[in-house]
Design an enzyme around this catalytic site. Structure first.
Site, PDB file in Angstrom:
ATOM      1  N   LYS A  42      -2.340   3.317  -7.222  1.00 20.37           N
ATOM      2  CA  LYS A  42      -0.977   3.857  -7.122  1.00 20.37           C
ATOM      3  C   LYS A  42      -0.313   4.026  -8.481  1.00 20.37           C
ATOM      4  O   LYS A  42      -0.521   3.216  -9.379  1.00 20.37           O
ATOM      5  CB  LYS A  42      -0.088   2.887  -6.337  1.00 20.37           C
ATOM      6  CG  LYS A  42      -0.393   2.721  -4.875  1.00 20.37           C
ATOM      7  CD  LYS A  42       0.623   1.742  -4.276  1.00 20.37           C
ATOM      8  CE  LYS A  42       0.287   1.375  -2.842  1.00 20.37           C
ATOM      9  NZ  LYS A  42       1.088   0.220  -2.385  1.00 20.37           N
ATOM     10  N   ARG A  94       0.172  -4.416   8.696  1.00 21.56           N
ATOM     11  CA  ARG A  94       0.672  -3.552   9.770  1.00 21.56           C
ATOM     12  C   ARG A  94      -0.496  -3.158  10.668  1.00 21.56           C
ATOM     13  O   ARG A  94      -1.607  -2.942  10.169  1.00 21.56           O
ATOM     14  CB  ARG A  94       1.302  -2.281   9.167  1.00 21.56           C
ATOM     15  CG  ARG A  94       2.554  -2.554   8.363  1.00 21.56           C
ATOM     16  CD  ARG A  94       2.971  -1.349   7.563  1.00 21.56           C
ATOM     17  NE  ARG A  94       1.898  -0.953   6.640  1.00 21.56           N
ATOM     18  CZ  ARG A  94       1.961   0.086   5.824  1.00 21.56           C
ATOM     19  NH1 ARG A  94       3.025   0.849   5.815  1.00 21.56           N
ATOM     20  NH2 ARG A  94       0.963   0.366   5.026  1.00 21.56           N
TER      21      ARG A  94
HETATM   22  O1  PNS Z   1       1.605  -3.577  -2.413  1.00 18.70           O
HETATM   23  P1  PNS Z   1       0.197  -3.181  -2.727  1.00 18.70           P
HETATM   24  O2  PNS Z   1       0.177  -1.997  -3.668  1.00 18.70           O
HETATM   25  O3  PNS Z   1      -0.631  -2.931  -1.494  1.00 18.70           O
HETATM   26  O4  PNS Z   1      -0.471  -4.440  -3.504  1.00 18.70           O
HETATM   27  C1  PNS Z   1      -1.797  -4.410  -3.944  1.00 18.70           C
HETATM   28  C2  PNS Z   1      -2.030  -5.449  -5.051  1.00 18.70           C
HETATM   29  C3  PNS Z   1      -1.106  -5.174  -6.219  1.00 18.70           C
HETATM   30  C4  PNS Z   1      -1.759  -6.840  -4.497  1.00 18.70           C
HETATM   31  C5  PNS Z   1      -3.531  -5.352  -5.498  1.00 18.70           C
HETATM   32  O5  PNS Z   1      -3.802  -4.064  -5.951  1.00 18.70           O
HETATM   33  C6  PNS Z   1      -3.914  -6.384  -6.550  1.00 18.70           C
HETATM   34  O6  PNS Z   1      -4.177  -7.517  -6.217  1.00 18.70           O
HETATM   35  N1  PNS Z   1      -3.895  -5.990  -7.851  1.00 18.70           N
HETATM   36  C7  PNS Z   1      -4.189  -6.893  -8.949  1.00 18.70           C
HETATM   37  C8  PNS Z   1      -5.597  -6.655  -9.498  1.00 18.70           C
HETATM   38  C9  PNS Z   1      -6.632  -7.385  -8.675  1.00 18.70           C
HETATM   39  O7  PNS Z   1      -6.632  -8.599  -8.567  1.00 18.70           O
HETATM   40  N2  PNS Z   1      -7.572  -6.612  -8.077  1.00 18.70           N
HETATM   41  C10 PNS Z   1      -8.616  -7.162  -7.253  1.00 18.70           C
HETATM   42  C11 PNS Z   1      -8.183  -7.303  -5.794  1.00 18.70           C
HETATM   43  S1  PNS Z   1      -7.805  -5.738  -5.057  1.00 18.70           S
END
Ligand code: PNS
Length: 165
Positions: A42, A94
């Site tokens: 995103k 959800r």
């Molecule tokens: O609100 P969102 O965009 O669904 O949140 C997603 C989020 C930010 C929690 C996820 O992308 C994330 O954990 N990002 C940090 C990087 C990471 O740890 N990536 C590995 C797991 S996806």
């Protein structure tokens, strides 16, 4: 023992759906740390500082500031958890739309750190179709979204999308 949990996300912007998850988590746990993390899928509409300000104002408005801390992290979420001695991640889920994505994320996080558990809280039916993109569209087109976002977020949306409060 005080139990703290991490509630990670983009919060672009925070909605009443998020607020509901926060309140319900605090019925189970003592404290929560909201962690704004980077979602590589995103590009955010609001800047990091705008999102932090909106969350701060929303927590004040909801009377939750004393139990919830806000932080941000540029890196792996599991590293944030390890560095801060927190081993529970909260995610709102959800029906239908979120399961596969959330399942994958929980699996990869568990593989990266076996001590971390992801707990899913089912989104309340009032918010289950709530998506940030949808909210922005409705505001942009002049619709009423006041029941779906906290007042500080509504003001910020109007400021940014319609150039007025
Ligand atoms: O609100 P969102 O965009 O669904 O949140 C997603 C989020 C930010 C929690 C996820 O992308 C994330 O954990 N990002 C940090 C990087 C990471 O740890 N990536 C590995 C797991 S996806």
């Amino acid at each position: 023992m005080i139990r703290n949990v991490v509630y990670p996300g983009s919060f672009d912007p925070m909605t009443n759906g998020h607020l509901d998850i926060i309140k319900r988590s605090l019925n189970i746990f003592d404290r929560m740390t909201i962690v704004l993390a980077k979602n590589s899928l995103k590009t955010t509409f609001f800047s990091l500082s705008e999102r932090i300000d909106m969350i701060k104002e929303t927590l004040d408005y909801a009377g939750l500031s004393d139990r919830v801390t806000i932080d941000n992290h540029d890196g792996l979420l599991v590293d944030y958890c390890r560095n801060n001695n927190i081993n529970i991640l909260i995610r709102g889920i959800r029906p239908l739309v979120d399961f596969e994505y959330e399942f994958e994320m929980a699996m990869i996080n568990r593989e990266l750190n076996h001590n971390i558990e992801t707990l899913f809280i089912l989104t309340d039916q009032e918010y289950f179709y709530l998506r940030s993109t949808l909210i922005k569209d409705v505001v942009r087109l002049g619709g009423d979204i006041s029941s779906k976002v906290p007042p500080p977020v509504l003001e910020a949306l109007k400021r940014k999308l319609l150039d007025k409060v």
